[in-house]
Write a protein that holds these residues in place. Structure first.
Motif, PDB file in Angstrom:
ATOM      1  N   LYS A 347      67.091  19.044  59.155  1.00  9.37           N
ATOM      2  CA  LYS A 347      66.484  20.364  59.334  1.00  9.37           C
ATOM      3  C   LYS A 347      66.571  21.208  58.065  1.00  9.37           C
ATOM      4  O   LYS A 347      67.405  20.981  57.198  1.00  9.37           O
ATOM      5  CB  LYS A 347      67.178  21.105  60.478  1.00  9.37           C
ATOM      6  N   HIS A 367      60.720  14.258  54.872  1.00  9.49           N
ATOM      7  CA  HIS A 367      60.739  13.857  56.286  1.00  9.49           C
ATOM      8  C   HIS A 367      61.546  14.875  57.095  1.00  9.49           C
ATOM      9  O   HIS A 367      62.268  14.508  58.022  1.00  9.49           O
ATOM     10  CB  HIS A 367      61.345  12.461  56.435  1.00  9.49           C
ATOM     11  N   SER A 369      62.515  17.700  59.780  1.00 10.95           N
ATOM     12  CA  SER A 369      62.131  17.854  61.183  1.00 10.95           C
ATOM     13  C   SER A 369      62.720  19.140  61.747  1.00 10.95           C
ATOM     14  O   SER A 369      63.426  19.882  61.054  1.00 10.95           O
ATOM     15  CB  SER A 369      62.612  16.646  61.996  1.00 10.95           C
ATOM     16  N   ASN A 390      55.609  17.192  56.383  1.00 10.91           N
ATOM     17  CA  ASN A 390      56.922  16.857  56.905  1.00 10.91           C
ATOM     18  C   ASN A 390      56.755  16.528  58.386  1.00 10.91           C
ATOM     19  O   ASN A 390      55.657  16.192  58.827  1.00 10.91           O
ATOM     20  CB  ASN A 390      57.898  18.023  56.694  1.00 10.91           C
ATOM     21  N   ASN A 391      57.813  16.621  59.153  1.00  6.98           N
ATOM     22  CA  ASN A 391      57.755  16.403  60.605  1.00  6.98           C
ATOM     23  C   ASN A 391      58.222  17.652  61.348  1.00  6.98           C
ATOM     24  O   ASN A 391      58.846  17.554  62.412  1.00  6.98           O
ATOM     25  CB  ASN A 391      58.627  15.204  61.000  1.00  6.98           C
ATOM     26  N   LEU A 392      57.916  18.813  60.813  1.00 10.66           N
ATOM     27  CA  LEU A 392      58.335  20.065  61.432  1.00 10.66           C
ATOM     28  C   LEU A 392      57.563  20.285  62.728  1.00 10.66           C
ATOM     29  O   LEU A 392      56.425  19.832  62.881  1.00 10.66           O
ATOM     30  CB  LEU A 392      58.109  21.226  60.462  1.00 10.66           C
ATOM     31  N   SER A 393      58.193  20.991  63.667  1.00 11.28           N
ATOM     32  CA  SER A 393      57.582  21.198  64.976  1.00 11.28           C
ATOM     33  C   SER A 393      57.813  22.626  65.452  1.00 11.28           C
ATOM     34  O   SER A 393      58.585  23.385  64.859  1.00 11.28           O
ATOM     35  CB  SER A 393      58.159  20.210  65.990  1.00 11.28           C
ATOM     36  N   ASN A 413      52.053  18.704  59.357  1.00 14.38           N
ATOM     37  CA  ASN A 413      53.112  18.756  60.365  1.00 14.38           C
ATOM     38  C   ASN A 413      52.430  18.820  61.738  1.00 14.38           C
ATOM     39  O   ASN A 413      52.168  19.911  62.252  1.00 14.38           O
ATOM     40  CB  ASN A 413      54.007  19.987  60.161  1.00 14.38           C
ATOM     41  N   GLN A 415      53.162  18.619  64.798  1.00 14.52           N
ATOM     42  CA  GLN A 415      53.772  19.330  65.919  1.00 14.52           C
ATOM     43  C   GLN A 415      54.001  20.817  65.632  1.00 14.52           C
ATOM     44  O   GLN A 415      54.620  21.508  66.436  1.00 14.52           O
ATOM     45  CB  GLN A 415      55.118  18.673  66.284  1.00 14.52           C
TER      46      GLN A 415
END
Length: 509
Positions: A347, A367, A369, A390-393, A413, A415
């Motif tokens: 994070k 990467h 999140s 990235n994989n941020l949500s 991203n 999500q």
């Protein structure tokens, strides 16, 4: 006459009716030819003809003529000259020939016998056509304070003999073809404040770098460094610029960066990257100011006088892994943070909003999140933000600051939702992004309920069992009552079963 919009156009045979001590003619039109009238000046101690439009070959009389001059600045012209022709007397303290067309092997200049007694303090020969390997003649140049040989065609290794430059405050060898290790002898140059070895072919960042306690700027970008970032780099408490971008560094980001106090605490004193030289006669100061190329906002920019204001960490375009250390949030004076194009996971630190001076944050192409921390809304000086790919949500926190950036800062991203992205947040996504304070309050209420229920059960259980255990009469009465209840239940069940059996028989007839 410096900085004046003038053309100093005189006849080539002109002989001035004066003798100068100080000639400052920077940024006025003098060329294209080198002014021949200077030969008549016999007592000149200061000469600045930088950015004067002079081109072509340097005259043969030039280097013998300047033997009494203390300050020589011929930078930013188009002068051609073989460096083996340069002669420096012991009076010359500053020689700036940067951004010209000086050529020849650097060793022929550094090792010539006729200048071994020089007292040069500043040598800037950057952005020329110098070639060959760095020599082993550095013991003859121990007066040097600033050395800049950047952007030439130098090759070979950094010689161990450079450790003889014990007075050196800045060492710049950037943009050459130097390879190999950084020699440990440089530890003896304990006054070094600026090290720029970027754009070369070096090997590893040595752990002993932590012993260079006075370093303010460490620029090692684009030099093919491999291995880990040594933990000892955190010992550089005075460091203001850490630029290790575009290498092949691996491993994790040191979690001790908070120990670099110059990035965590306000300055208690002013610093300068300039060198001042007082003219012997007129007490007029001539400054040599360091300039460094940095890319704090994704674009290379030159920093000179404003370099002292920069606080920068650039570790972009490496092979770094692991998470972003939460301790980095303690660098409250940091202005530029670039960790993009790595393999970082986890994070974004929740307390990143405490870094109130941040002007630029680039965490793109990792990467990462989880949610974007709400504290990011506190970064009121932020003018560049890139969290893309990235994989941020979850929902982008609502604030004037974050919504001022366009969608490009957040794309990649899938999500992620909310302004400025075109994707709106669903009710489920909004519920996942409840205020952390509300969640804590709900959890607290639930915990209190279950704790109270457990305490009540334990109290009731031991109140009844304790009374039966210690009081014999109550115990006998309890068991007698239990037996009577058991007999009553048995009799009642049997009567019901007999009635049911009789009812079954009747129905069968």
């Amino acid at each position: 006459m410096s900085e004046a919009p003038l053309f100093f156009n005189v006849n080539s045979n002109w002989v001035p009716p004066f003798q100068l001590d100080h000639a400052s003619m920077s940024s006025i039109k003098i060329g294209p030819n080198f002014p021949s009238w200077l030969q008549s000046q016999k007592s000149l101690s200061f000469l600045d003809m930088s950015m004067s439009g002079i081109s072509g070959k340097a005259p043969s009389w030039l280097w013998n003529w300047i033997s009494n001059i203390t300050f020589i600045n011929l930078s930013n012209n188009h002068i051609e000259c073989d460096v083996s022709d340069i002669f420096l007397s012991s009076t010359v303290k500053l020689l700036n020939i940067a951004n010209n067309s000086f050529y020849g092997p650097i060793s022929t200049f550094l090792c010539q016998k006729k200048i071994r007694k020089n007292k040069l303090e500043v040598l800037d020969a950057s952005n020329n056509l110098l070639s060959g390997e760095l020599s082993h003649c550095w013991k003859y140049w121990q007066s040097l304070i600033h050395l800049n040989l950047g952007s030439n065609n130098l090759v070979g290794r950094i010689p161990y003999s450079m450790g003889a430059l014990v007075n050196l405050q800045s060492l710049r060898l950037q943009n050459n073809s130097i390879y190999g290790d950084i020699p440990s002898s440089l530890k003896t140059c304990s006054n070094l404040r600026l090290i720029d070895m970027g754009d070369n072919h070096l090997s590893i960042i040595p752990p002993w770098i932590g012993e260079m306690k006075n370093v303010l700027v460490l620029r090692l970008r684009s030099s093919e460094f491999k291995g880990y970032i040594p933990q000892q780099i955190c010992q550089l408490s005075s460091l203001r610029v850490l630029d290790l971008a575009n290498n092949s560094l691996s491993g994790s980001i040191p979690n001790c960066l908070e120990n670099i106090s110059a990035m965590a605490l306000p300055d208690s004193y002013d610093i300068s990257f300039s060198y001042s030289l007082s003219s012997e006669y007129w007490n007029i100061y001539a400054s040599y100011v360091q300039n460094v190329q940095l890319g704090p906002k994704g674009k290379e920019m030159e920093y000179k006088e404003n370099l002292k204001l920069v606080r920068l960490i650039d570790l972009s375009s490496n092979n770094l892994s692991g998470s972003i250390p939460v301790e980095i949030s303690n660098l409250s004076e940091l202005r530029f943070l670039n960790l993009s194009r790595n393999h970082l996971m986890g994070k974004i630190p929740e307390k990143i909003g405490s870094m109130k001076e941040l002007e630029s944050v680039d965490l793109s192409r990792n990467h990462l999140s989880g949610k974007i921390p709400p504290s990011m809304s506190n970064l009121t000086f932020l003018s560049l933000l890139d969290l893309s790919y990235n994989n941020l949500s979850g929902r982008i926190p609502s604030s004037t600051q974050l919504q001022s950036f366009d969608a490009l800062s957040f794309i990649g991203n899938p999500q992620l939702c909310g302004d400025p992205l075109p994707k709106s947040c669903t009710i489920e996504e909004q519920s996942l992004n409840k205020s952390p304070i509300g969640s804590v309050e709900d959890d607290s209420k639930n915990s209190s309920f279950y704790i109270g229920m457990g305490v009540g059960f334990a109290t009731g259980f031991w109140a009844i069992c304790g009374a039966l255990f210690f009081n014999r009469t109550w115990r006998h009465a309890y068991f007698r009552f239990a037996d009577e209840i058991k007999d009553w239940i048995y009799v009642t069940i049997m009567i019901k079963m007999n009635l049911l059996e009789k009812l079954r028989v009747c129905l069968s007839k």
